[in-house]
Design an enzyme around this catalytic site. Structure first.
Site, short mmCIF file in Angstrom:
data_model
loop_
_atom_site.label_atom_id
_atom_site.label_comp_id
_atom_site.label_asym_id
_atom_site.label_seq_id
_atom_site.Cartn_x
_atom_site.Cartn_y
_atom_site.Cartn_z
N CYS A 120 45.78 44.47 36.34
CA CYS A 120 45.63 45.76 37.20
C CYS A 120 46.17 47.05 36.08
O CYS A 120 45.64 48.19 36.68
CB CYS A 120 46.15 45.77 38.49
SG CYS A 120 45.44 44.48 39.42
N HIS A 256 47.02 52.95 41.15
CA HIS A 256 46.31 51.95 41.47
C HIS A 256 46.11 51.53 42.80
O HIS A 256 46.77 52.09 43.63
CB HIS A 256 47.10 50.54 40.80
CG HIS A 256 46.49 49.59 41.01
ND1 HIS A 256 45.02 49.29 40.59
CD2 HIS A 256 47.08 48.22 41.51
CE1 HIS A 256 44.81 48.10 40.89
NE2 HIS A 256 45.92 47.21 41.46
N ASN A 286 40.51 46.65 45.54
CA ASN A 286 41.24 46.71 44.48
C ASN A 286 40.48 45.99 43.24
O ASN A 286 39.71 44.93 43.35
CB ASN A 286 42.27 45.65 44.45
CG ASN A 286 43.24 45.34 43.26
OD1 ASN A 286 42.99 46.02 42.18
ND2 ASN A 286 44.31 44.68 43.40
#
Ligand code: UT7
Length: 329
Positions: A120, A256, A286
């Protein structure tokens, strides 16, 4: 913090792009697959829906769509790029890199092209690597993409993970400039957390059983959550201190997009309100390395983020890895 310094080279974001696959999967759709409910997902994560790639779409296809839009905005031709960096955890093939597959699709020949794998945090890592190339004069026009088809490494029978992720791609074109752009990047990793968030097998660590869990994402969500909140708060402070600025100087947080509760905790720590925090997790879920550039692109294109504003980008992911970038847009 200098605005324009002819003796210094900065990487400046000249264009942004984003792409989400057409197919939308809502929380209600997931209720039909696993024992979950729309309200639980909304309350615990803020997620309402996610985009899922078509069977024929690969990560480089998603990356291509985002890259074309970023190049268009920057008014840069693909053949003039002198570096291509793709951040991804879900490459098209084991090799060659997704960056070289993208390069071929874009019609660029000869520029160095490689993938960055930091889960990520991948886009922030990619941005940091590209920034070093620009600052040292090694590259002048760089494409940095974060692209993922996480749906391919999702265990659709595991409610602990399958409700959390989505597919997508985001891109930026960086250009060398004497005007301030990326002011600093900060990247870190601590491999001791390997087993809290991982896919247990891979090309070298071959799966020992047919259990789907060996080839898909496994996460101890609660433990990841706690480390993420603390780490993101630390990286924000590190970035402000390194640039000798205070939280009041920031115009935007571009975080994020893993969980709305994590985003809100970071924003609160920085005293930034909802009107200064870019949120896409409700619609994208996500998307790992694609999440930060997708959020950035959305707020640039709808006019919220304006030239001259100060942006803090941050991310946290498997490894663990984490990082940030302070950018004068
Ligand atoms: O991008 C990389 C970084 N990733 C992250 O930052 C993700 C970090 N973690 C999280 O976002 C959260 O920990 C989750 C959203 C994954 C989970 O939220 P939580 O508040 O930490 O819930 P939990 O894991 O403690 O689970 C609470 C309960 C459990 O039931 P019991 O044991 O209390 O009876 C779970 O079994 O919720 C249950 N549960 C679900 N219920 C309905 C877990 N998943 C689901 C689900 N639907 N999908």
């Amino acid at each position: 913090m200098s605005q324009s310094d002819p003796s210094k080279i900065f990487s400046r974001i000249a264009g942004t792009g984003g792409y989400l696959p057409e197919r939308v999967m809502t929380n209600k759709d997931l209720e039909k697959i696993v024992e979950t409910d729309d309200q639980w997902i909304r309350d615990r994560t803020g997620i309402e829906q996610r985009h899922i790639s078509a069977d024929s779409q690969t990560t480089s296809d998603l990356a291509y769509e985002a890259a074309i839009l970023a190049l268009e905005m920057a008014n840069v031709k693909a053949e003039d790029l002198d570096l291509i960096v793709v951040a991804t955890t879900t490459p098209d093939k084991i090799f060659p890199s997704t960056a070289t597959i993208l390069q071929q699709k874009l019609g660029n020949r000869g520029a160095p092209a490689f993938d960055v794998q930091a889960v990520c945090t991948g886009f922030v890592y990619g941005l940091s690597v590209a920034d070093q190339f620009v600052k040292t004069g090694m590259a002048k026009k760089v494409l940095v993409v974060g692209a993922e088809t996480l749906s391919r490494i999702t265990n659709w029978t595991d409610r602990n993970t399958c409700v959390l992720f989505g597919d997508g791609a985001g891109a930026v074109v960086l250009e060398s400039s004497t005007e301030a752009g990326i002011l600093s990047t900060h990247i870190h990793a601590d491999g001791q957390y390997e087993d809290l968030l991982h896919v247990p097998s891979g090309p070298s660590k071959v799966a020992q059983t047919d259990d789907i869990a060996e080839r898909t994402m496994n996460m101890k969500g609660n433990e990841v959550f706690k480390v993420a909140v603390n780490t993101l708060s630390r990286i924000a402070s590190e970035t402000l201190e390194a640039n000798n600025i205070t939280k009041e100087d920031l115009d935007w947080l571009v975080p994020h997009q893993a969980n709305l509760r994590i985003i809100n905790a970071t924003a609160k720590k920085l005293s930034l309100g909802a009107d200064q925090t870019v949120v896409t997790v409700n619609r994208h879920a996500n998307t790992s390395s694609a999440s930060v550039p997708l959020a950035l692109n959305e707020a640039v294109r709808d006019g919220r983020i304006q030239r001259g504003q100060l942006l803090l980008l941050e991310a946290f992911g498997g490894g663990f890895t984490w990082g940030s970038a302070l950018i004068k847009f």
